[in-house]
Motif scaffolding. Structure first.
Motif, mmCIF file in Angstrom:
data_model
loop_
_atom_site.group_PDB
_atom_site.id
_atom_site.type_symbol
_atom_site.label_atom_id
_atom_site.label_comp_id
_atom_site.label_asym_id
_atom_site.label_seq_id
_atom_site.Cartn_x
_atom_site.Cartn_y
_atom_site.Cartn_z
ATOM 1 N N CYS A 206 0.837 -1.195 0.000
ATOM 2 C CA CYS A 206 0.000 0.000 0.000
ATOM 3 C C CYS A 206 0.874 1.247 0.000
ATOM 4 C CB CYS A 206 -0.925 0.023 1.216
ATOM 5 S SG CYS A 206 -2.150 -1.292 1.221
ATOM 6 N N SER A 207 0.312 2.331 -0.492
ATOM 7 C CA SER A 207 1.002 3.617 -0.454
ATOM 8 C C SER A 207 0.908 4.210 0.943
ATOM 9 C CB SER A 207 0.378 4.571 -1.478
ATOM 10 O OG SER A 207 -1.016 4.722 -1.215
ATOM 11 N N GLU A 208 1.540 5.352 1.165
ATOM 12 C CA GLU A 208 1.557 5.963 2.492
ATOM 13 C C GLU A 208 0.162 6.316 2.982
ATOM 14 O OE1 GLU A 208 4.212 9.243 2.636
ATOM 15 O OE2 GLU A 208 6.021 8.034 2.311
ATOM 16 N N ASP A 209 -0.752 6.608 2.065
ATOM 17 C CA ASP A 209 -2.116 6.937 2.467
ATOM 18 C C ASP A 209 -2.985 5.701 2.681
ATOM 19 O OD1 ASP A 209 -2.440 6.056 -0.100
ATOM 20 O OD2 ASP A 209 -3.187 7.949 -0.911
ATOM 21 N N GLY A 210 -2.386 4.497 2.590
ATOM 22 C CA GLY A 210 -3.113 3.260 2.868
ATOM 23 C C GLY A 210 -3.828 2.659 1.683
ATOM 24 N N ASN A 211 -3.720 3.269 0.515
ATOM 25 C CA ASN A 211 -4.387 2.745 -0.676
ATOM 26 C C ASN A 211 -3.524 1.690 -1.366
ATOM 27 O OD1 ASN A 211 -6.705 4.392 -0.468
ATOM 28 N ND2 ASN A 211 -5.593 6.115 -1.378
ATOM 29 N N LEU A 212 -4.199 0.741 -1.995
ATOM 30 C CA LEU A 212 -3.523 -0.340 -2.703
ATOM 31 C C LEU A 212 -2.694 0.209 -3.857
ATOM 32 C CD1 LEU A 212 -3.490 -3.548 -2.991
ATOM 33 C CD2 LEU A 212 -5.222 -3.191 -4.755
ATOM 34 N N ILE A 213 -1.446 -0.261 -4.002
ATOM 35 C CA ILE A 213 -0.629 0.083 -5.163
ATOM 36 C C ILE A 213 -1.063 -0.830 -6.301
ATOM 37 C CG2 ILE A 213 1.712 0.273 -6.088
ATOM 38 C CD1 ILE A 213 2.701 0.590 -3.192
ATOM 39 N N LYS A 214 -1.902 -0.307 -7.192
ATOM 40 C CA LYS A 214 -2.596 -1.130 -8.184
ATOM 41 C C LYS A 214 -1.635 -1.844 -9.130
ATOM 42 C CE LYS A 214 -7.025 -0.890 -7.362
ATOM 43 N NZ LYS A 214 -7.971 -0.146 -8.211
ATOM 44 N N ASP A 215 -0.583 -1.165 -9.579
ATOM 45 C CA ASP A 215 0.342 -1.811 -10.519
ATOM 46 C C ASP A 215 1.007 -3.020 -9.877
ATOM 47 O OD1 ASP A 215 -0.335 0.066 -12.345
ATOM 48 O OD2 ASP A 215 1.631 1.022 -12.483
ATOM 49 N N ASP A 216 1.439 -2.875 -8.626
ATOM 50 C CA ASP A 216 2.064 -4.003 -7.932
ATOM 51 C C ASP A 216 1.071 -5.142 -7.751
ATOM 52 O OD1 ASP A 216 4.300 -2.472 -7.805
ATOM 53 O OD2 ASP A 216 4.261 -2.126 -5.643
ATOM 54 N N PHE A 217 -0.169 -4.795 -7.443
ATOM 55 C CA PHE A 217 -1.223 -5.801 -7.287
ATOM 56 C C PHE A 217 -1.378 -6.602 -8.582
ATOM 57 C CE2 PHE A 217 -5.835 -6.607 -8.010
ATOM 58 C CZ PHE A 217 -6.020 -7.607 -7.063
#
Length: 667
Positions: A206-217
């Motif tokens: 996840c990024s610092e704001d807690g959102n999923l890093i979509k590309d890595d997913f």
């Protein structure tokens, strides 16, 4: 490719996605192309890549079919097939089919299926995607925390950074030149490969704001050789097993029938205690398997502390460095550690002592039942002891008695000892015994009215049913009897456990309290002598200095904690039935009731899901139990890999036969 090869895959009954060559999960240049010989075919099927493909396919097929049945139980078989294919399509391409016809493309076969947009609402699609993303986030977070090295420079003051799991793995995956399962793109249209995965030092997905890093997913879920996809699917299937198994599946796929053949047996009573008797017929088995697992495995979360205070970690810990990291692994924000120290009381203030927690040690699963000498301990894990003492209570462990004390209880005992060391008007727990006229009663029939409670030899009568009070010189002391529990024993020496809460209030100070339990021992039950009283009546003579004393060090005149261990015992709570919950079996009485998640940190499905994920990633034997559960149920889309090579068959995905059921003792 020879037709024989195609036939092997088709008759394996695996998802049509299995037609995609297993070689896509490794370097394609290393494997044969076109027609191959029988020997080459056998070699290919015995490869690790083939095994990964088979297991991935089985997980995908099983989960999507189960998920469809769960959300659309009354749909036609044709509609269920269409919906299931839509789910499979998403799992392989991480997007929904864009046209009216979805295509699952294999090495020589293209399978088309009609997409009816009305069969799945946007809400249902979004929930499916969210489930996958949440399982992915949990897995990545778990691996980055637990698998990070704590032995090589993990000290926060050290300039040497620890080795981080995903940084190491990313290098390995790129070196092996893993290819994605199917072409994938970023939201901006860029084609993605494993080389685009560049995790940071403290990587959680996840990024610092807690959102999923979509590309890595997209990269990790599509690059099957990394096993991220496989492990995420295992998490999802474990959730389905624990929370959505039907009553029929439970009865057919476990030893339920074996345990409940005789309704008057102890096995029946204990097994039925996992059924939620307070809910509808449809949902009463919903958490049966989860409660059964938790009681039988008796899992605990464990911390250790050094001798100077309980904010400093011991040298062997450090796998989880903050309370939030623990909460991310075990509970939701709604049930974070600050308000789950004791599920049934307000303990929020006690968390101040844990604000710098850096001592998470490990998650444990106890495998052995407690011995006869340990029956009164808070950590005893045979089912009758758990019925008496078990709960999801969190506490400091007194290593001598194995009793748990919460941090507020810890402070209450410390306060009582401190008060008694400075004042002549000392605090004193009352003595508790059985009245003379009640000593010839059967142990299972003891009631609060049969107890004699006395402060300094002055008997006190109960107020408000189960409360006893003593007031003197500005001090109010209260004893609350919580339960009188009887545990069966094979010997004539019976034991009765009395559990109580002790409270005290000194002048204008805030009231403090702690829980405790003790055992009345040597209760004679000789049938030929009903008047035989206690041969050795056990008198509980309380003294705060002798309650939890092992968790304090007073050698230098101060009162401070010793090197202690802090536990969260993950258990449902046992509730007796209203009829006092007793049944006579053989020569003993047994408690009847039900295990419940009410008043525990895991009262909602969201909280139970995270606990389940933790179990699967911590218990190496659990997935095999889940896999066999569905195979014993002959779930109609499981892959029967019996026609593949012996190494592929060793994955254990063949459907179970009637003989298998007999051998397992199910029928």
């Amino acid at each position: 490719m020879k037709s024989r090869f195609k036939k092997i895959w088709i008759t394996s009954s695996i998802s049509s996605l299995a037609f995609i060559t297993p070689f896509v999960v490794t370097s394609c240049s290393d494997l044969p192309k076109g027609d191959i010989s029988k020997q080459e075919q056998t070699t290919a099927l015995e490869s690790e890549a083939a095994k990964i493909t088979i297991l991935d396919s089985w997980l995908t097929t099983t989960y999507t079919a189960l998920y469809t049945t769960n959300i659309k139980p009354n749909s036609s078989d044709l509609d269920k097939e269409k919906i299931t294919n839509s789910f499979r399509y998403y799992l392989d391409y991480l997007k929904w089919p864009e046209s009216e016809t979805g295509k699952l493309v294999g090495s020589e076969t293209t399978v088309s299926f009609a997409i009816d947009e009305n069969l799945l609402s946007n809400e249902e699609k979004n929930k499916f995607v969210k489930n996958i993303e949440e399982a992915y986030k949990f897995y990545v977070s778990f691996m980055s925390i637990v698998q990070s090295s704590s032995s090589e420079g993990s000290d926060s003051n050290s300039s040497i950074q620890p080795k981080v799991y995903f940084q190491i793995k990313a290098t390995e995956w790129k070196k092996n030149k893993y290819n994605v399962w199917a072409p994938i793109e970023s939201d901006t249209g860029k084609s993605l490969t494993i080389t685009d995965f560049n995790p940071s030092l403290s990587y959680t997905g996840c990024s610092e704001d807690g959102n999923l890093i979509k590309d890595d997913f997209k990269i990790l879920m599509s690059t099957r050789g990394t096993l991220v996809y496989q492990n995420v699917m295992k998490l999802l299937l474990s959730e389905m097993y624990f929370l959505h198994a039907t009553e029929d599946q439970i009865k057919n796929g476990t030893n339920f029938n074996k345990m409940t053949k005789n309704p008057s047996s102890v096995n029946y009573i204990n097994t039925m205690s996992f059924v939620d008797h307070s809910t509808s017929e449809i949902s009463k088995f919903n958490t049966f398997l989860l409660k059964k697992y938790m009681v039988e495995k008796s899992p605990t979360f464990k911390w250790s502390y050094s001798s100077d205070d309980y904010t400093t970690s011991v040298s062997t810990s450090g796998l989880v460095s903050t309370i939030n990291q623990f909460n991310n692994l075990s509970t939701t924000l709604d049930t974070k550690l600050s308000n789950t120290i004791v599920p049934n009381s307000n303990e929020i203030g006690a968390i101040n002592n844990l604000s710098n927690l850096e001592a998470y040690n490990k998650f444990e699963i106890n495998s052995e039942s407690s011995s006869e000498t340990e029956l009164t301990e808070d950590l005893a894990n045979d089912i009758d002891s758990i019925k008496l003492f078990g709960s999801s209570k969190i506490g400091l462990l007194d290593t001598k008695t194995n009793k748990l004390f919460t941090f507020s209880e810890f402070e209450a005992i410390k306060g009582a000892i401190d008060h008694n060391s400075k004042n002549s008007n000392k605090l004193s727990l009352p003595s508790i015994n059985v009245k003379e006229e009640s000593k010839n009663k059967n142990s299972y029939s003891l009631l609060i009215g049969d107890l004699k409670v006395a402060w300094n030899d002055v008997t006190v009568e109960p107020t408000n049913n189960n409360e006893f009070k003593n007031e003197s010189n500005g001090i109010i002391q209260t004893l609350i009897i919580n339960s009188i529990g009887y545990k069966p024993s094979e010997t004539n020496t019976q034991k009765v456990t009395i559990s109580f809460t002790y409270k005290y209030k000194i002048n204008a100070e805030a009231e403090k309290s702690f829980d405790y339990s003790f055992v009345l021992e040597n209760w004679s039950q000789k049938e030929q002598d009903q008047n035989n009283i206690l041969s050795k009546g056990y008198l509980f003579s309380g003294d705060p200095n002798k309650v939890g004393i092992e968790i304090f060090d007073t050698s230098d005149g101060s009162i401070k904690p010793k090197g202690v261990t802090y536990y969260l015992r993950a258990l449902p709570i046992f509730e007796k039935f209203a009829d006092n919950g007793q049944i006579y079996i053989g020569k003993n009485w047994y408690m009847r009731g039900q295990f419940t998640f009410k008043n525990t940190p895991w009262n909602t499905e969201e909280e139970q899901r995270k606990l389940i994920y933790f179990f699967l990633l911590s218990d190496s034997s659990l997935f095999n139990s889940i896999k066999d559960f569905y195979l014993f149920n002959n779930f109609n889309v499981e892959g029967d890999v019996s026609e593949l090579t012996s190494q592929i068959s060793s994955l254990g995905l063949s459907k179970k036969t009637n003989d298998d059921r007999k051998n397992a003792g199910i029928i």
